[in-house]
Scaffold this motif. Structure first.
Motif, PDB file in Angstrom:
ATOM      1  N   THR A  64       4.672 -20.180   0.246  1.00  0.00           N
ATOM      2  CA  THR A  64       4.362 -18.797  -0.170  1.00  0.00           C
ATOM      3  C   THR A  64       3.744 -18.040   0.999  1.00  0.00           C
ATOM      4  N   PHE A  65       4.275 -16.847   1.259  1.00  0.00           N
ATOM      5  CA  PHE A  65       3.752 -16.015   2.349  1.00  0.00           C
ATOM      6  C   PHE A  65       3.498 -14.595   1.822  1.00  0.00           C
ATOM      7  N   PHE A  66       2.363 -14.050   2.226  1.00  0.00           N
ATOM      8  CA  PHE A  66       1.985 -12.684   1.844  1.00  0.00           C
ATOM      9  C   PHE A  66       2.425 -11.727   2.951  1.00  0.00           C
ATOM     10  N   ILE A  67       3.125 -10.680   2.569  1.00  0.00           N
ATOM     11  CA  ILE A  67       3.640  -9.707   3.538  1.00  0.00           C
ATOM     12  C   ILE A  67       3.071  -8.329   3.212  1.00  0.00           C
ATOM     13  N   PRO A  68       2.365  -7.704   4.151  1.00  0.00           N
ATOM     14  CA  PRO A  68       1.868  -6.343   3.905  1.00  0.00           C
ATOM     15  C   PRO A  68       2.972  -5.318   4.098  1.00  0.00           C
ATOM     16  N   ALA A  69       2.898  -4.245   3.332  1.00  0.00           N
ATOM     17  CA  ALA A  69       3.919  -3.198   3.409  1.00  0.00           C
ATOM     18  C   ALA A  69       3.288  -1.855   3.083  1.00  0.00           C
ATOM     19  N   LEU A  70       4.006  -0.794   3.431  1.00  0.00           N
ATOM     20  CA  LEU A  70       3.541   0.568   3.143  1.00  0.00           C
ATOM     21  C   LEU A  70       4.683   1.363   2.530  1.00  0.00           C
ATOM     22  N   HIS A  71       4.435   1.888   1.336  1.00  0.00           N
ATOM     23  CA  HIS A  71       5.399   2.723   0.616  1.00  0.00           C
ATOM     24  C   HIS A  71       5.106   4.176   0.960  1.00  0.00           C
ATOM     25  N   ASP A  72       6.061   4.833   1.628  1.00  0.00           N
ATOM     26  CA  ASP A  72       5.943   6.257   1.934  1.00  0.00           C
ATOM     27  C   ASP A  72       6.376   7.027   0.692  1.00  0.00           C
ATOM     28  N   THR A  73       5.439   7.681   0.027  1.00  0.00           N
ATOM     29  CA  THR A  73       5.746   8.322  -1.253  1.00  0.00           C
ATOM     30  C   THR A  73       6.506   9.632  -1.092  1.00  0.00           C
ATOM     31  N   THR A  74       6.646  10.116   0.133  1.00  0.00           N
ATOM     32  CA  THR A  74       7.476  11.299   0.364  1.00  0.00           C
ATOM     33  C   THR A  74       8.942  10.916   0.493  1.00  0.00           C
ATOM     34  N   THR A  75       9.216   9.859   1.246  1.00  0.00           N
ATOM     35  CA  THR A  75      10.605   9.456   1.512  1.00  0.00           C
ATOM     36  C   THR A  75      11.049   8.246   0.706  1.00  0.00           C
ATOM     37  N   ASP A  76      10.118   7.565   0.066  1.00  0.00           N
ATOM     38  CA  ASP A  76      10.389   6.316  -0.667  1.00  0.00           C
ATOM     39  C   ASP A  76      10.953   5.225   0.229  1.00  0.00           C
ATOM     40  N   GLY A 118       0.843  -1.185   0.000  1.00  0.00           N
ATOM     41  CA  GLY A 118       0.000   0.000   0.000  1.00  0.00           C
ATOM     42  C   GLY A 118       0.877   1.233   0.000  1.00  0.00           C
ATOM     43  N   HIS A 119       0.267   2.410   0.002  1.00  0.00           N
ATOM     44  CA  HIS A 119       1.089   3.616   0.058  1.00  0.00           C
ATOM     45  C   HIS A 119       0.397   4.727   0.841  1.00  0.00           C
ATOM     46  N   GLY A 120       1.248   5.598   1.391  1.00  0.00           N
ATOM     47  CA  GLY A 120       0.791   6.767   2.122  1.00  0.00           C
ATOM     48  C   GLY A 120       1.864   7.829   2.023  1.00  0.00           C
ATOM     49  N   SER A 121       1.613   8.972   2.632  1.00  0.00           N
ATOM     50  CA  SER A 121       2.558  10.078   2.518  1.00  0.00           C
ATOM     51  C   SER A 121       2.876  10.630   3.899  1.00  0.00           C
ATOM     52  N   SER A 122       4.065  11.234   4.038  1.00  0.00           N
ATOM     53  CA  SER A 122       4.455  11.897   5.289  1.00  0.00           C
ATOM     54  C   SER A 122       4.495  13.399   5.059  1.00  0.00           C
ATOM     55  N   THR A 123       3.687  14.131   5.789  1.00  0.00           N
ATOM     56  CA  THR A 123       3.665  15.579   5.658  1.00  0.00           C
ATOM     57  C   THR A 123       3.063  16.173   6.917  1.00  0.00           C
ATOM     58  N   LEU A 124       3.480  17.388   7.263  1.00  0.00           N
ATOM     59  CA  LEU A 124       2.987  18.069   8.456  1.00  0.00           C
ATOM     60  C   LEU A 124       2.324  19.389   8.079  1.00  0.00           C
ATOM     61  N   ASN A 125       1.425  19.844   8.955  1.00  0.00           N
ATOM     62  CA  ASN A 125       0.817  21.163   8.794  1.00  0.00           C
ATOM     63  C   ASN A 125       0.212  21.320   7.402  1.00  0.00           C
ATOM     64  N   ASN A 126      -0.450  20.283   6.933  1.00  0.00           N
ATOM     65  CA  ASN A 126      -1.001  20.276   5.584  1.00  0.00           C
ATOM     66  C   ASN A 126      -2.452  19.824   5.644  1.00  0.00           C
ATOM     67  N   PRO A 127      -3.421  20.745   5.554  1.00  0.00           N
ATOM     68  CA  PRO A 127      -4.829  20.341   5.638  1.00  0.00           C
ATOM     69  C   PRO A 127      -5.234  19.321   4.579  1.00  0.00           C
ATOM     70  N   GLN A 128      -4.558  19.352   3.429  1.00  0.00           N
ATOM     71  CA  GLN A 128      -4.902  18.441   2.347  1.00  0.00           C
ATOM     72  C   GLN A 128      -3.988  17.213   2.306  1.00  0.00           C
ATOM     73  N   ALA A 129      -3.441  16.860   3.477  1.00  0.00           N
ATOM     74  CA  ALA A 129      -2.475  15.756   3.546  1.00  0.00           C
ATOM     75  C   ALA A 129      -3.053  14.450   3.025  1.00  0.00           C
ATOM     76  N   THR A 130      -4.329  14.172   3.304  1.00  0.00           N
ATOM     77  CA  THR A 130      -4.901  12.893   2.864  1.00  0.00           C
ATOM     78  C   THR A 130      -4.986  12.808   1.347  1.00  0.00           C
ATOM     79  N   GLY A 131      -4.898  13.949   0.664  1.00  0.00           N
ATOM     80  CA  GLY A 131      -4.877  13.938  -0.790  1.00  0.00           C
ATOM     81  C   GLY A 131      -3.607  13.327  -1.340  1.00  0.00           C
ATOM     82  N   LEU A 132      -2.569  13.205  -0.492  1.00  0.00           N
ATOM     83  CA  LEU A 132      -1.327  12.555  -0.899  1.00  0.00           C
ATOM     84  C   LEU A 132      -1.313  11.079  -0.538  1.00  0.00           C
ATOM     85  N   ASP A 133      -2.333  10.637   0.228  1.00  0.00           N
ATOM     86  CA  ASP A 133      -2.442   9.222   0.557  1.00  0.00           C
ATOM     87  C   ASP A 133      -3.186   8.505  -0.565  1.00  0.00           C
TER      88      ASP A 133
END
Length: 823
Positions: free
Chosen positions: A573-585, A517-532
């Motif tokens: 075979t094993f499934f592993i969940p992960a999160l890609h931070d699109t700000t820091t990669d 999955g992916h999400g973003s790291s940002t502060l003081n940003n009212p529209q932060a969820t728009g980067l998720d």
């Protein structure tokens, strides 16, 4: 006074005007929406003429923008020739360039409401005054918990509450409108009759009503978009909400009240001429110059895209077992990381699928009373998943539940004390100096100004124990329906089959399958969820990935899959969940503590690959962000600083540049650089005999990609109407409703300029989405025929649609089922 039924029935015209506004999702679920969604039943260029007439801005940039693109080589003479030829113009590119100085749309005067005419006549901003009064009232009426003092009229409809409020509002009196209350008391009791009354008072020609109402609701399009969201949500629950109609009634009644109170022979004549303008044709019927230039820009990208795809046509892919399969969200930012991962791990295979991973769930965080949807807004949740601390007893659950509530409650009380009108100044004077260390830490990026909402009330060790549960337990869902918590055991194989088939992974499983999955790291940003993740209703993809992995790792589910569905997942075979931070990669792995120790070496190699791919991705993105350091370490530090800097207006570029949606096997695009501009969805039509996956792709991910594409398009072409201006000036309204630019004006929608422009040049390119799907034309036509929304987007050219056949030949759908081979 005549009622609407005695004068004329405006209900259909009122509804049509309201439907022309696209809904605005709240900041906590900031979802990319096509701002032209209500115009999708019109051809693209016809809609542009309508908007040009009503707002002075159509669907094209100023001519200077296209001239700049010509200088940069984004528009060639060949592109111009193709655009001219498409319109039957054979004068040639050079002749056309000589005509470019004529007939600019830059100074087109838009149609006017009465308040606009009065503003010009009185040299006083009456339209701005009306917008401000409506905006302040709506902010109070719709408030979701931010206001300390509640609006006393919220128990009434928006329209009736506004009428009651206007009887005591002194602002019109301060503007010289001393008779406002007298006329407000005579307003009809319902919005339909009010709009009919206003039309009569304004003496508006019947033929002008449609465009007048459209113009009126566009003048308050931000709050109208929020009202349309409330209407949308009510429809999902099979309820009724008339906020958009109420708001339209408020706006047109202001026009009528001004006309009554400020009427004079001179102003009446000016208004008659303005009203007649609604009946005339568009100022530039053909918009030839900008239209041709815009089409040439799109031809330029189309040519580069097709040439890139042709360089990677490889249908003879041997099916060997890869060491790793990584399924990423189709988000354009994933294209960069996927390409980098394939570079450092040649034995790995990457796939693309919508970031909710097929999990139609709402998620209840531990201790919360309301669930959050983690799926595209086009769908409704089927299951409710709870977050619980892993391995906790019932006693531990109750204790931690109470602790979290106490901590959150204490935090809210402290915040109220700090910000209340009675104590805010004394607080600063008494303890302000004690905040110095915190302020320095926040400024330097060492600490976070406020905890992330999902983390409030929990300590680090407590957070580490939290995980989604597949278990049972009936509870009331956020949508008001009874959903059984967890996924019932007898349904798990069906859900797993849906996931695997639609992501194109039903055999040849690798030892490790990574769900990223992916999400973003940002502060003081009212529209932060728009980067998720847009596929997760503005949430990150973490929950969806973890739930999907837990389901696909479940032994009983695998047995059912093998026996009932014929899908065999190997024991190794094993499934592993992960999160890609699109700000820091950076990519974070979850729930690996439950994996067998035999995977230790494979996990170490996986983490090395992810780190190396992150380094390559960061280096590629650094140039666009203006980071000039050559050292990978310095680039990494810079990106981390951006993520933790509360003054950073541009932590990342989000989905800027998006231009294509490709649904095909990865072999069609592997090894080519799509520059982070393409949504990549894996699809192999030979494995889809009933073409159900094709239908799902065209009716959901493709539509979402169009919404994202058009949000960026509208925010750039007309940021005043469809964007949100300067991010530095944003103020949150109503808790989570949206933002104002400054402290007045209409609610802002769309993207801030900082998400589109770097201060020197545009980063995004406003072109329509180019959809390429490898599938036969016949089933594609069946989907278009079946789904009205899909048909409107394609037939009316709100996107370009191409199919690829098994030999790699591309064909463009022109209209009415006509296909043209691209040579």
């Amino acid at each position: 006074m005549k009622t609407a039924s005695e004068y004329l029935d405006l209900s259909e015209k009122i509804e049509a005007a309201c439907q022309k506004i696209a809904p605005l999702w709240p900041l906590k679920n900031f979802v990319a929406v096509n701002p032209y969604f209500g115009l999708r039943d019109q051809p693209f260029e016809k809609a542009g003429k309508t908007l040009l007439k009503l707002t002075g801005t159509g669907l094209f940039m100023d001519r200077e923008y296209y001239l700049e693109q010509m200088k940069k080589g984004q528009i060639s003479n060949q592109d111009l020739e193709m655009a001219l030829s498409e319109r039957g113009i054979h004068s040639g590119a050079e002749t056309f360039k000589l005509q470019m100085e004529k007939g600019s749309t830059k100074n087109i005067k838009p149609a006017s409401l009465f308040s606009d005419i009065l503003s010009e006549h009185d040299h006083q901003d009456w339209s701005g005054f009306i917008t401000e009064r409506i905006s302040h009232y709506c902010a109070s009426y719709f408030d979701e918990g931010q206001a300390l003092w509640k609006n006393p009229f919220r128990n009434q409809s928006l329209y009736n509450g506004w009428v009651a409020f206007s009887k005591i509002d002194k602002s019109p009196w301060a503007m010289g409108l001393s008779e406002t209350r007298k006329w407000v008391e005579k307003l009809p009791d319902n919005p339909d009759d009010c709009i009919s009354w206003a039309i009569q008072e304004l003496e508006l020609p019947f033929e002008a009503i449609d465009l007048y109402l459209h113009k009126a609701i566009l003048s308050i399009s931000g709050w109208a978009a929020w009202a349309r969201y409330l209407d949308w949500q009510a429809q999902l629950k099979q309820e009724q909400n008339h906020s958009a109609k109420d708001l339209l009634a408020v706006r047109v009644s202001w026009d009528a009240l001004l006309f009554i109170m400020k009427k004079s022979p001179e102003i009446s004549l000016k208004w008659k001429h303005a009203a007649d303008h609604f009946l005339t044709q568009s100022p530039l019927p053909e918009q030839p110059i900008e239209s041709v230039l815009h089409r040439a820009l799109e031809f330029g990208y189309q040519k580069r895209l097709i040439n890139a795809i042709r360089t990677s046509l490889n249908s003879d892919v041997k099916e060997i077992r890869p060491d790793l399969q990584a399924i990423f969200c189709i988000d354009v930012r994933s294209e960069i990381f996927r390409r980098a991962l394939e570079q450092v791990a040649p034995s790995a295979e990457t796939l693309g699928f919508a970031g909710f991973f097929g999990m139609l769930v709402e998620y209840l965080p531990f201790g919360a009373t309301k669930s959050k949807n983690h799926l595209p807004i086009l769908f409704a949740p089927t299951y409710r998943i709870r977050e619980i601390p892993e391995g906790a007893s019932k006693t531990e659950l109750e204790e931690l539940f109470n602790k979290r509530h106490l901590r959150v409650g204490a935090s809210d009380i402290w915040k109220t004390f700090k910000t209340s009108a009675a104590s805010c100044f004394s607080f600063v004077e008494s303890v302000g100096m004690l905040s110095a260390a915190k302020l320095i830490g926040n400024t330097m990026g060492w600490s976070r100004p406020v905890a992330h909402p999902n983390l409030k009330g929990l300590k680090t060790k407590e957070l580490q124990r939290m995980s989604p549960a597949l278990g049972k337990g009936p509870e009331l869902s956020a949508t008001g329906k009874e959903l059984e918590s967890g996924i019932p055991e007898h349904e798990r194989a069906n859900v797993a089959e849906f996931i695997l088939k639609n992501m194109g992974l039903v055999r040849n499983f690798s030892p490790i399958v990574l769900l990223v999955g992916h999400g973003s790291s940002t502060l003081n940003n009212p529209q932060a969820t728009g980067l998720d993740c847009g596929a997760c209703a503005g949430q990150t993809g973490e929950v969806s990935a973890r739930v999907a992995a837990a389901l696909l790792n479940d032994p009983d589910t695998r047995k059912q899959l093998a026996s009932d569905k014929g899908i065999v997942i190997p024991d190794d075979t094993f499934f592993i969940p992960a999160l890609h931070d699109t700000t820091t990669d950076n990519v974070t792995l979850f729930d690996i503590q439950s994996l067998p120790t035999s995977l230790g070496e494979s996990l170490a190699r996986l983490e090395t690959w992810l780190f190396q791919a992150g380094q390559i991705s960061r280096i590629e993105r650094a140039g666009l962000l203006g980071i000039k350091e050559l050292s990978p370490e310095k680039i990494t530090d810079n990106l981390r600083r951006r993520a933790n800097d509360w003054s950073e207006v541009r932590p990342e570029w989000g989905l800027a540049g998006n231009a294509a949606f490709i649904a095909a096997p990865r072999s069609r695009t592997v090894g080519i650089n799509l520059s982070g501009r393409a949504f990549l969805h894996n699809y192999t039509w030979q494995n889809d005999p009933e073409f159900k996956t094709l239908e799902l792709i065209m009716s959901a991910p493709m539509v979402v990609a169009n919404w994202i594409n058009m949000q960026y398009f509208g925010s750039m072409v007309d940021n005043r109407l469809y964007g949100s201006g300067n991010k530095v000036l944003h103020n949150v309204v109503g808790g989570s409703i949206g933002v104002l630019e400054g402290n007045a004006g209409d609610l802002r929608t769309g993207l801030a300029m900082q998400s589109l422009h770097n201060g020197r040049e545009w980063i995004h390119e406003p072109i329509r989405l180019h959809v390429v799907i490898e599938a036969p034309q016949s089933p594609i036509e069946e989907v278009i025929k079946k789904h009205t929304l899909v048909r409107e987007l394609i037939e009316n050219e709100w996107l370009y649609f191409f199919n690829m056949d098994s030999d790699g030949r591309l064909h463009q759908r022109i209209s009415n089922g006509t296909w043209l081979e691209i040579t």
